[in-house]
Scaffold this motif. Structure first.
Motif, short mmCIF file in Angstrom:
data_model
loop_
_atom_site.label_atom_id
_atom_site.label_comp_id
_atom_site.label_asym_id
_atom_site.label_seq_id
_atom_site.Cartn_x
_atom_site.Cartn_y
_atom_site.Cartn_z
N ASP A 209 -6.74 13.53 -4.70
CA ASP A 209 -5.40 12.94 -4.77
C ASP A 209 -5.01 12.35 -6.12
O ASP A 209 -3.83 12.18 -6.40
CB ASP A 209 -5.25 11.86 -3.68
CG ASP A 209 -6.52 11.02 -3.54
OD1 ASP A 209 -6.66 10.34 -2.52
OD2 ASP A 209 -7.38 11.07 -4.45
N VAL A 210 -5.99 12.02 -6.92
CA VAL A 210 -5.64 11.49 -8.24
C VAL A 210 -6.55 12.12 -9.28
O VAL A 210 -7.50 12.83 -8.95
CB VAL A 210 -5.77 9.95 -8.31
CG1 VAL A 210 -4.75 9.28 -7.42
CG2 VAL A 210 -7.16 9.50 -8.00
N VAL B 41 -6.00 2.20 -7.32
CA VAL B 41 -5.38 3.48 -7.01
C VAL B 41 -5.69 3.82 -5.56
O VAL B 41 -6.80 3.58 -5.07
CB VAL B 41 -5.96 4.56 -7.96
CG1 VAL B 41 -5.58 5.94 -7.49
CG2 VAL B 41 -5.47 4.32 -9.37
N SER B 42 -4.71 4.37 -4.87
CA SER B 42 -4.94 4.75 -3.48
C SER B 42 -5.70 6.06 -3.43
O SER B 42 -5.12 7.15 -3.33
CB SER B 42 -3.59 4.91 -2.75
OG SER B 42 -3.00 3.67 -2.54
N SER B 43 -6.99 5.93 -3.56
CA SER B 43 -7.82 7.12 -3.46
C SER B 43 -9.15 6.68 -2.87
O SER B 43 -9.92 5.95 -3.51
CB SER B 43 -8.05 7.73 -4.86
OG SER B 43 -9.09 8.69 -4.81
N CYS C 30 0.85 -1.18 0.00
CA CYS C 30 0.00 0.00 0.00
C CYS C 30 0.89 1.24 0.00
O CYS C 30 1.76 1.38 0.86
CB CYS C 30 -0.89 -0.01 1.25
SG CYS C 30 -1.95 1.42 1.36
N THR C 31 0.70 2.09 -0.97
CA THR C 31 1.43 3.35 -1.00
C THR C 31 0.41 4.46 -1.17
O THR C 31 -0.68 4.26 -1.70
CB THR C 31 2.45 3.41 -2.15
OG1 THR C 31 1.76 3.17 -3.38
CG2 THR C 31 3.51 2.35 -1.97
N ARG C 32 0.79 5.64 -0.75
CA ARG C 32 -0.17 6.74 -0.78
C ARG C 32 -0.01 7.60 -2.00
O ARG C 32 1.10 7.81 -2.50
CB ARG C 32 0.02 7.59 0.48
CG ARG C 32 -0.63 6.94 1.68
CD ARG C 32 -0.18 7.54 2.97
NE ARG C 32 -0.47 8.97 3.06
CZ ARG C 32 -0.31 9.68 4.16
NH1 ARG C 32 0.16 9.10 5.22
NH2 ARG C 32 -0.56 10.96 4.19
N SER C 33 -1.13 8.11 -2.44
CA SER C 33 -1.09 9.07 -3.53
C SER C 33 -0.73 10.43 -2.95
O SER C 33 -1.03 10.73 -1.80
CB SER C 33 -2.47 9.18 -4.20
OG SER C 33 -2.88 7.94 -4.70
N SER C 34 -0.09 11.22 -3.76
CA SER C 34 0.27 12.55 -3.31
C SER C 34 -0.06 13.53 -4.42
O SER C 34 0.40 13.36 -5.55
CB SER C 34 1.76 12.58 -2.97
OG SER C 34 2.20 13.91 -2.85
N SER C 35 -0.83 14.53 -4.07
CA SER C 35 -1.22 15.45 -5.13
C SER C 35 -0.07 16.38 -5.49
O SER C 35 -0.02 16.92 -6.59
CB SER C 35 -2.44 16.25 -4.70
OG SER C 35 -2.14 17.00 -3.54
#
Lengths: 508, 190
Positions: free
Chosen positions: B184-185, B67-69, A38-43
């Motif tokens: 975030d995405v 997707v991590s959202s 699990c990795t996080r999205s970063s805007s």
């Protein structure tokens, strides 16, 4: 094949391919760790996440990948391969998959390196993330632990598929055309494993009959610079610095232009961003150099410092001056040259060429694994029923499983129970020295104030006295006496014939 | 412009419908999402980072990557939940389908409203089967897992053909191509 690719594009392309190869290895190995990733999205773009994907870098993996590449890039006839294999607790191993990153000669001269190639490589990495979860080895890797572990090995050169057995299948993850050739990423995987459902690796005794290919000495192709080596656990390597972490600080493309694709992209500043430690739930066994090791918290491995702020500002200033009409790239210089890899680690076992396999996963020793005591330290491992593990393997004659203890004297167990208290001590007469007396708490039973609770009852009546009619007491009767008493018995039965007949009729 | 159309068919048990749909939709959206765009001066932009996470299915022997959202996941779960309810309430043959359509908006002059032009459509056809015994359900778990693996490979194959994708938009037009509403995405408009 050289084209009219300008030197900056060529440099960018080489960098993209290099980091794509490194990220490919990370994705594959991390997908075989046996844990969910699990990795996080970063805007906000950090500049350190290559291909705009949050893929963590396990330093050891990067180090091994770079060692395998040895400064080269995948090219025609020189592929980068990641071999995934399985090793049982008995020491047998079997290749499961070979992931190949290859380059062929088919060039796409029109494609734009800094934009289209980069984005397509990003897409290919996403595809790899998806595909690594659908091959049969994924489910096996999620169940690794007691019976087997999953290993990986990186090599560069010719692809070796012979270890996969007959009838292996291939899945193509994808291709990306570049001006110097087409990059192809594919996976060849053993299919007979598909018929061996994962059930076969759950609690089954010897798997050796199933393994087709297990050989210790792998045939190394003469042309490939493979270096199988051991891994040390993070616990052992606290003093080791991985120079590859510094190299990962190379800038990655984070800015693009919306103008026509012929315009260059401005490069942002990169810094190794390891802000999210990856914690793998596995212990470390320092006494097993060949074991797969899951690196613990990344804090255990020395991190390279972030790039200095002033560098960031300077590069951002350069970023601001890049205009669509300006064909020169605003390149930020990386903090360290990628060629100056100094391996400071000279600990033993690291560079041994004859040691088997690179291992990255830790193996928990199961409770019933038959290992000599000098290899496994019981107390250092979290194994279930550790207390029951035999302390001395040689004393078989004291093993209760071999020689059951004598049954107790035939006294009334009920008498015993009335004088015993609660759940303890009741049947201690049967306890062997090697067993630890624990409180016996039967299921669904309440530990209440009654002197005769379920647990006590169960214990006492576990060893009831033998029935007198079953006890063979030869001195009491002899065969002759038995025969003599027979006629009398027959006479008695004949008298009761009518009763017997009536009984039989009721049954019909 | 021709719209690319892909159809995937799955046969699942009732309680597997949601997970199977989510697995397919998330896999498609993983490939059709980028990081958030941050536009800078003079037409350049930078892209945020897309994180991923593994999701284990409860009723299928299968794990997919999404997707991590959380916003995106919630949106998909809502739609899939509605689809599942509709499927259940429709009764009858247990057949249903759901489409994920990626489109571009084309601005029109007033008084005409903006046009939505699809460029890729993914249709998932679901056939719900009823199983009687636990053993059948266990077999179904594995079989559906294997089928979904094939579907994922199919999806990846299509994605890597590198066929038409909308051109990267300028800042003013980004909402015509991407869904910029998530924090975030940034998936393509769907």
């Amino acid at each position: 094949m050289e084209t009219d690719l300008n030197s900056q594009d060529r440099k960018d392309l080489d960098k993209f391919i290099k980091f794509f190869a490194l990220k490919t290895v990370q994705v594959i190995v991390q997908a075989r760790l046996g844990e969910k990733i699990c990795t996080r999205s970063s805007s906000s773009p950090t500049g350190s996440d290559w291909f705009n994907l949050a893929i963590k870098d396990i330093p050891e993996v990067t180090h091994e990948a770079k060692k395998a590449l040895a400064g080269q890039l995948p090219a025609v006839g020189r592929s980068m391969c990641v071999e995934i294999s399985l090793k049982t607790s008995e020491g047998d191993s079997m290749e499961l998959e070979i992931w190949c990153l290859e380059m062929n000669e088919k060039c796409d001269k029109e494609i734009k390196v800094s934009y289209t190639v980069y984005n397509r490589l990003s897409l290919l990495l996403k595809s790899l993330l998806a595909i690594t979860r659908v091959t049969p080895a994924y489910r096996l890797s999620r169940k690794q632990g007691h019976e087997y572990v999953i290993l990986y090995r990186i090599y560069f050169g010719e692809v070796q598929l012979s270890g996969l057995g007959e009838g292996f299948q291939t899945v193509r993850v994808g291709t990306v055309g570049t001006p110097v050739g087409t990059i192809t990423l594919s996976c060849a995987y053993r299919i007979n494993l598909a018929f061996m459902s994962t059930r076969q690796f759950e609690r089954t005794p010897p798997i050796m009959g199933i393994i087709i290919d297990h050989f210790v000495d792998r045939p190394y192709p003469s042309s490939s610079p493979m270096h199988p080596c051991n891994y040390r656990t993070a616990g052992e390597d606290t003093g080791v610095i991985y120079p590859s972490v510094e190299d990962s600080q190379e800038v990655c493309t984070t800015s693009f232009s919306t103008s026509p694709p012929s315009q260059p992209a401005a490069l942002g500043v990169g810094s190794a961003d390891l802000a999210y430690p990856v914690v793998f739930a596995a212990g470390l066994n320092a006494t097993h150099p060949h074991q797969l090791m899951v690196p613990g918290k990344e804090g255990g491995v020395p991190l390279a410092p972030n790039q200095p702020v002033h560098g960031t500002q300077a590069d951002q200033e350069r970023l601001a001056t890049c205009t669509p009409s300006d064909r020169t790239h605003c390149a930020a210089t990386p903090s360290s040259s990628e060629d100056t890899e100094t391996v400071s680690n000279s600990s033993e076992g690291r560079a041994s060429p004859h040691d088997v396999l690179e291992t990255i996963f830790v193996r928990k020793v199961g409770a019933f694994v038959n290992k000599p005591i000098n290899q496994v330290t019981l107390t250092s491992l979290d194994i279930p029923f550790a207390m029951f593990a035999p302390k001395n393997l040689e004393l078989e004659d004291t093993d209760p499983m071999v020689n059951p203890p004598d049954s107790p004297e035939t006294e009334s167990p009920l008498q015993g129970s009335l004088h015993s208290d609660g759940s303890s001590g009741g049947s201690s007469g049967n306890t062997h020295d090697d067993f630890v007396m624990i409180d016996f708490k039967p299921a669904f039973s309440k530990d209440d104030i009654l002197p005769m609770d379920l647990g006590t009852f169960y214990r006492e009546f576990q060893n009831p006295p033998q029935l007198s009619s079953l006890s063979i007491d030869i001195g009491a009767q002899s065969m002759a006496e038995d025969l003599d008493s027979l006629p009398e018995k027959l006479a008695v039965h004949e008298k009761n014939v009518r009763e017997f007949d009536a009984f039989v009729e009721t049954l019909q | 412009m021709n719209c690319r159309s892909e159809v995937l068919e799955v046969s699942v048990e009732g309680r597997q419908v949601e997970e199977a749909m989510l697995a397919v939709l998330h896999t498609v959206l993983l490939h059709r999402s980028t990081g958030k765009f941050h536009y800078k001066k003079e037409g350049t932009y930078s892209i945020g980072t897309v994180g991923t996470q593994d999701v284990d299915c409860d009723f299928i022997d299968f794990t997919y990557v999404r997707v991590s959202s959380e916003e995106l996941d919630r949106a998909l779960r809502k739609v899939v939940g509605e689809f599942k309810d509709a499927l259940r309430n429709s009764g009858g043959d247990g057949l249903g389908q759901m489409s994920l359509e990626f489109y571009q908006k084309k601005k029109s002059r007033w008084p005409f409203s903006d046009e939505c032009i699809p460029w890729e459509v993914w249709t998932v056809k679901v056939h719900v089967v009823a199983l009687a015994t636990e053993q059948e359900r266990q077999i179904c778990r594995e079989k559906v897992g294997e089928k979904l693996c094939e579907k994922i490979i199919n999806i990846v194959e299509v994605m890597n053909r590198h066929e038409y994708l909308p051109k990267m938009p300028t800042q003013s037009e980004v909402d015509n191509v991407f869904d910029t509403g998530l924090r975030d995405v940034q998936p393509y408009l769907y």
